[in-house]
Motif scaffolding. Structure first.
Motif, PDB file in Angstrom:
ATOM      1  N   LEU A   1      27.133 -35.848 -52.642  1.00  0.00           N
ATOM      2  CA  LEU A   1      26.909 -35.283 -51.319  1.00  0.00           C
ATOM      3  C   LEU A   1      25.737 -35.954 -50.613  1.00  0.00           C
ATOM      4  O   LEU A   1      25.779 -36.188 -49.392  1.00  0.00           O
ATOM      5  N   ARG A   2      24.700 -36.299 -51.358  1.00  0.00           N
ATOM      6  CA  ARG A   2      23.553 -36.984 -50.759  1.00  0.00           C
ATOM      7  C   ARG A   2      23.959 -38.373 -50.244  1.00  0.00           C
ATOM      8  O   ARG A   2      23.531 -38.801 -49.162  1.00  0.00           O
ATOM      9  N   ASN A   3      24.793 -39.072 -50.978  1.00  0.00           N
ATOM     10  CA  ASN A   3      25.246 -40.386 -50.538  1.00  0.00           C
ATOM     11  C   ASN A   3      26.154 -40.301 -49.311  1.00  0.00           C
ATOM     12  O   ASN A   3      26.124 -41.170 -48.440  1.00  0.00           O
ATOM     13  N   VAL A   4      26.965 -39.250 -49.265  1.00  0.00           N
ATOM     14  CA  VAL A   4      27.837 -39.083 -48.103  1.00  0.00           C
ATOM     15  C   VAL A   4      27.025 -38.718 -46.861  1.00  0.00           C
ATOM     16  O   VAL A   4      27.222 -39.289 -45.769  1.00  0.00           O
ATOM     17  N   MET A   5      26.095 -37.775 -47.010  1.00  0.00           N
ATOM     18  CA  MET A   5      25.331 -37.297 -45.850  1.00  0.00           C
ATOM     19  C   MET A   5      24.316 -38.320 -45.350  1.00  0.00           C
ATOM     20  O   MET A   5      24.190 -38.535 -44.136  1.00  0.00           O
TER      21      MET A   5
END
Length: 855
Positions: free
Chosen positions: A839-843
């Motif tokens: 999720l951190r990489n996507v956001m």
């Protein structure tokens, strides 16, 4: 009047009077003497071997005149206990006589030689009818002949014909007042058994609990399973229901083992009322009955008819009333109705009368008698109130997992010559006595083709129920949807819980965005400036360089407080705790710094020391320390640029102008960076981890207590007996709670990205997919906790313990690179770590689900 009474042998029956005097007043004696030529009563002694306390042959001659005379004599004794018992007995006998008056009676005026007291009473009844006596006279005739002594015998007297029987011990023994079924064990069809248990053993934790138990329950019988608490009654019922498996031995129901499709147990083949109330408090009686009827595959038409019947039959409250608002007695009847809604051939009741008042207990037993007679229902009932089981066809006494005896209540009373079943149980606990008793009636009886005395025809209502149920197939999907619908109603009725589950994640993200990630500001810093505020050069007013430096400090981040001395500024940090640091300038700061720049490598140590700004800091708070460090470094760079520009304007030295860039930092952070911002925000780093953690642990909380509470209240066991499979129960919980997770995730996304504008560089669809999958994983983990833990406290502790462990090692608040290598490896096996990284990489980076061939 001639009265003869013989005493019972004292050794024949312990606890029974040895002499039976017949009381009479002086007036009654004189009146009786006038009619003694035509009326007399002979009373013979009981054979000592019968031990029943009831005469086997009692010739009785009576007329209306004798009845009237006896009635006059009995008035003097109505205030006594025996008198009141006689009065009640006469009233009941009168009522039964009127009900059976149209039946064919034998007109035998001489009843001498009759083989039983029951036949003698029929002769009395015939005599009374021929004499055209009133009900009161008739009651007194019976009282004169058998009433005065019968109250003291625990006999097998029965009055009436057919199925209607009344025990004489109702007159004064303190036993139940409703109709008895005891003594009818021979009328049962022992060739057709509903339940047959042979040499069953069961152990808890390698400790023997049920040891080689044999048990036989014929069809249409009321079978009382009696014994103290903890003797194994509930465990035996769970074995019959197929909820647990025996270690050895066989259990057959209708000739098939539990779980077989032939007997539909668990399922529509059995009705089960657990020891607990096991009721859904948030739904109505109508909804509860419909819920179980759908599990059994009943049609809507049949369901409505059964609901109407049960409401009338059990005197239930309004069907639209919430179960949670009912009284304790009403809930007991509701629990019984749930086990009867599908009209099962086998009914198992685990201590249905525990905690009930005598009136309700009496009504429950009346219902059971009706079910056995009119519905041909086989009933197995457990109780530790031993005496109330007198109305059962068969009773078995259990102790420490063993079946002591299995026989009719009346047989056991007669065999041990006692007046109540508690005394029977105490005598059976004596190993010497129990060793000579046959343990099972089924094994000692003589099997005969004429043994089948009970009609095998089912009532029409029961046949209709079975046919309609068989035509309706209940698929696993339908059962899951039925369970989900019921759970949804319960959740909607519990509005505080629904509101809490829905908005709590939103409240968490709001608090996070308001409190976490915002840079510290208004940090208090003490300042001591040893220079003069200004000095004059060539008659010009010049501001000191220390003042110039202080002007470059960000006054939003740092709040400067000036002190008059070096010591006072230092003490403000060390002792008062009002400030996080102190900035100290030497009195020669400006001149020393000028010499340092001009002389460069020739600058003296004194110039270097005097041109150095001293900072005494409180470095206990890492975030504030890093904020102060960055603010002062930024102020230094700004001060150097401004100072150099001012110096160039004054001196116009071309050489110095060329060397100006020599003072730039060696490392330059390029703006914009590859990902993120040149001025990163800690909130942006933590936001993905907080979103995942909130969704995951809220999902754990939704399901962690579900099975624990249902198991504790008996709801889970009742659902399993109704035919639900464990995977269907779990699927229904996941289906309902997943809807709640979707609602939580929607509110979470709105406040995270629209209200607080947390940066997002990726596709919102990927974010929602990751969040929902994490919520699904949380629900599954909660169900695991709920399945393993036995009570609420252990489930709560397991949930909280896992929350803190996962929160700390999954990279929510600190990068994984800051962990020891071995702990970092372990963190990858937690359910949140990879989700947070994804999720951190996507956001923050805008990556897709699949990036560089890695999922």
């Amino acid at each position: 009047m001639e009265v003869k009474s013989r005493a019972l042998p004292s050794e024949s029956c312990t606890g029974v009077a040895n002499d039976v005097p017949i009381e009479s007043s002086a007036t009654a004696a004189k009146l009786a003497q006038q009619s003694s030529e035509n009326h007399h009563v002979k009373s013979r002694a009981l054979p000592s071997e019968s031990c029943t306390g009831v005469a086997n042959d009692v010739p009785i001659e009576s007329s209306a005149t004798a009845a009237k005379l006896a009635q006059q004599s009995s008035e003097n004794h109505m205030n006594s206990k025996n008198g009141r018992n006689l009065f009640r007995f006469s009233e009941r006998f009168t009522k039964k006589t009127k009900q059976t008056k149209k039946s064919k009676l034998r007109n035998d005026s001489n009843i001498t030689g009759q083989s039983s007291v029951g036949d003698a009473l029929k002769g009395v009844k015939s005599t009374v009818d021929n004499e055209s006596l009133s009900g009161d006279e008739m009651g007194i005739v019976v009282s004169d002949h058998i009433g005065r002594g019968g109250a003291r015998y625990d006999s097998k007297l029965s009055i009436g014909t057919g199925d209607q029987q009344t025990r004489s011990d109702d007159m004064g023994s303190g036993g139940p007042k409703s109709e008895s079924l005891s003594g009818n064990i021979e009328s049962l069809d022992w060739n057709k058994l509903m339940v047959e248990i042979r040499k069953v053993c069961f152990k808890y934790d390698s400790k023997g609990f049920i040891d080689k138990l044999n048990m036989s329950v014929p069809k249409s019988a009321i079978y009382g399973l009696l014994g103290p608490s903890g003797c194994g009654k509930t465990t035996l019922l769970r074995l019959i229901l197929g909820l647990i498996k025996p270690k050895s031995g066989t259990i057959q129901i209708n000739g098939k083992p539990p779980g077989s499709s032939a007997n539909n147990i668990p399922g529509i083949g059995v009705g089960f009322m657990p020891q607990e109330l096991a009721l859904f408090q948030e739904i109505t009686l109508n909804e509860a009955l419909k819920y179980f009827s759908r599990l059994y595959g009943m049609s809507d038409e049949l369901t409505l008819s059964r609901i109407k019947f049960l409401v009338d039959f059990l005197d239930l409250p309004d069907a639209d009333r919430l179960i949670g608002t009912m009284s304790g007695g009403q809930k007991r009847r509701v629990s019984l109705s749930l086990s009867l809604v599908h009209n099962p051939p086998l009914l198992i009741l685990d201590e249905p009368t525990v905690g009930t008042d005598p009136v309700l207990r009496e009504r429950i037993w009346e219902h059971l008698v009706v079910l056995s007679r009119k519905e041909s229902t086989t009933i197995i009932i457990t109780t530790h109130y031993i005496e109330e089981a007198r109305r059962a066809h068969v009773i078995s006494l259990m102790r420490e997992g063993r079946l002591l005896v299995e026989h009719s209540p009346q047989y056991l009373l007669n065999h041990f010559c006692v007046q109540n079943l508690e005394e029977v149980f105490l005598k059976m606990c004596d190993r010497n006595r129990s060793a000579i008793m046959p343990q099972n009636y089924y094994n000692t009886r003589s099997i005969d083709s004429s043994d089948n005395l009970v009609s095998n025809e089912k009532p029409k209502d029961k046949e209709m129920t079975d046919k309609m149920i068989q035509k309706t197939s209940v698929t696993s999907t339908k059962r899951v949807l039925t369970q989900t619908y019921k759970n949804g109603i319960r959740l909607m009725r519990n509005k505080p819980l629904l509101l809490f589950e829905t908005i709590l994640p939103t409240i968490c993200i709001i608090i996070f965005c308001l409190c976490i990630g915002t840079k510290p500001y208004n940090i208090q810093i003490a300042v001591y400036n040893g220079e003069y505020d200004n000095f004059t050069t060539n008659g010009s007013q010049v501001t000191t360089l220390s003042t110039t430096f202080l002007r470059q400090v960000n006054n939003k981040t740092i709040n400067l407080k000036h002190y008059s001395s070096n010591e006072s500024a230092y003490n403000a940090v060390r002792y008062s705790g009002d400030t996080y640091g102190a900035i100290v300038f030497d009195k020669n700061f400006t001149s020393a710094l000028f010499n340092r720049f001009v002389n460069q490598f020739k600058a003296t140590d004194e110039d270097i020391d005097s041109s150095t700004i001293q900072f005494f800091g409180d470095f206990t708070d890492m975030i504030i320390t890093e904020t102060l460090t960055k603010a002062l470094i930024d102020a230094e760079l700004s001060f150097m640029r401004e100072t150099m520009n001012t110096y160039l304007l004054i001196n116009q030295d071309p050489l110095i102008k060329k060397q100006f860039r020599l003072y730039d930092p060696l490392v330059k952070f390029m703006d914009p960076p590859v990902y993120g911002s040149i001025d990163p925000n800690f909130r942006d780093f933590m936001a993905p981890g907080i979103i995942i953690s909130v969704i995951y642990f809220m999902a754990v909380g939704l399901t962690a207590l579900t099975l624990v509470v249902e198991r504790k209240e008996g709801l889970l066991e009742r659902s399993l007996v109704a035919g639900l499979k464990m995977h269907e129960i779990l699927a229904s919980q996941v289906l309902l709670q997943f809807f709640i997770v979707v609602l939580q995730a929607t509110l979470l996304m709105i406040f995270t990205f629209l209200v607080f504008e947390v940066p997002n560089q990726g596709n919102i669809v990927y974010i929602i997919l990751i969040v929902l999958l994490q919520g699904l994983g949380g629900m599954c983990f909660g169900l695991v906790i709920s399945s393993v833990c036995k009570d609420e406290n252990s489930a709560i502790m397991a949930s909280l313990g896992s929350f803190y462990s996962y929160f700390l090692i999954s990279g929510v608040i600190w990068p994984l690179e800051g962990m020891p290598p071995w702990l970092k490896t372990i963190s990858y096996f937690t359910p949140q770590t990879l989700s947070i990284i994804s999720l951190r990489n996507v956001m923050l980076k805008g990556w897709t689900i699949v990036y560089q061939n890695y999922i």
